[in-house]
Design an enzyme around this catalytic site. Structure first.
Site, mmCIF file in Angstrom:
data_model
loop_
_atom_site.group_PDB
_atom_site.id
_atom_site.type_symbol
_atom_site.label_atom_id
_atom_site.label_comp_id
_atom_site.label_asym_id
_atom_site.label_seq_id
_atom_site.Cartn_x
_atom_site.Cartn_y
_atom_site.Cartn_z
ATOM 1 N N ALA A 13 0.813 -1.111 0.139
ATOM 2 C CA ALA A 13 -0.136 0.085 -0.156
ATOM 3 C C ALA A 13 0.965 1.512 0.138
ATOM 4 C CB ALA A 13 -0.908 0.044 1.136
ATOM 5 N N GLY A 16 1.950 1.625 -3.529
ATOM 6 C CA GLY A 16 0.956 1.825 -4.464
ATOM 7 C C GLY A 16 0.141 3.047 -4.199
ATOM 8 N N ASP A 17 0.457 3.677 -3.040
ATOM 9 C CA ASP A 17 0.000 5.012 -2.955
ATOM 10 C C ASP A 17 0.691 5.975 -3.668
ATOM 11 O OD1 ASP A 17 -1.333 7.309 -1.421
ATOM 12 O OD2 ASP A 17 0.594 7.831 -0.230
ATOM 13 N N ALA A 18 1.909 5.878 -3.859
ATOM 14 C CA ALA A 18 3.134 6.702 -4.671
ATOM 15 C C ALA A 18 2.557 6.486 -6.128
ATOM 16 C CB ALA A 18 4.321 6.336 -4.426
ATOM 17 N N GLY A 21 -0.649 8.059 -6.950
ATOM 18 C CA GLY A 21 -0.703 9.583 -7.022
ATOM 19 C C GLY A 21 0.230 9.810 -8.228
#
Length: 128
Positions: A13, A16-18, A21
């Site tokens: 996660a 994955g957030d990066a 984004g």
């Protein structure tokens, strides 16, 4: 088993957030707008509510393995949930981020683009 599957859901996660984004910012860079406006639009895409909508758009496209990664991320214990969202939405968003982190770490860049394109198309048609 590939190395990406050995990563913790939190790590997937985090990556994955990066990834998510960056996909949103890259997509928005095609629109000539002031940076402040672009940032506001990116926040509209990269939040728990929007990522829950994103999951609804792509859930039927996911393979068994991708759904397994999503569920690992969704079911992962999180420390705290922002007041601006529901707990269920936050968990779903974490699952989406874990999925994109897994795909990135396993080198599945075409699949990332395929899923993200479906998300954008689905969200744009929803706003029309």
């Amino acid at each position: 088993m590939d190395n990406a599957m050995l990563k913790s859901p939190s790590t997937l996660a985090f990556v994955g957030d990066a990834v998510f984004g960056l996909l949103v910012r890259t997509y928005l860079s095609e629109v000539e707008r002031p940076v402040g406006e672009l940032h506001k639009k990116s926040v509209d895409f990269v939040n728990a509510n929007a990522q829950t909508k994103a999951f609804e758009i792509i859930k039927d496209m996911l393979t068994e393995k991708e759904m397994s990664v999503f569920k690992r991320g969704r079911n992962n214990h999180v420390g705290s949930v922002p007041k601006s969202t529901k707990v269920a939405f936050y968990h779903t968003a974490t699952g989406v981020e874990a999925l994109f982190g897994y795909l990135h770490l396993s080198g599945q860049f075409n699949r990332i683009n395929e899923l993200f394109s479906a998300i954008v198309d689905g969200m744009l048609s929803e706003n029309m």
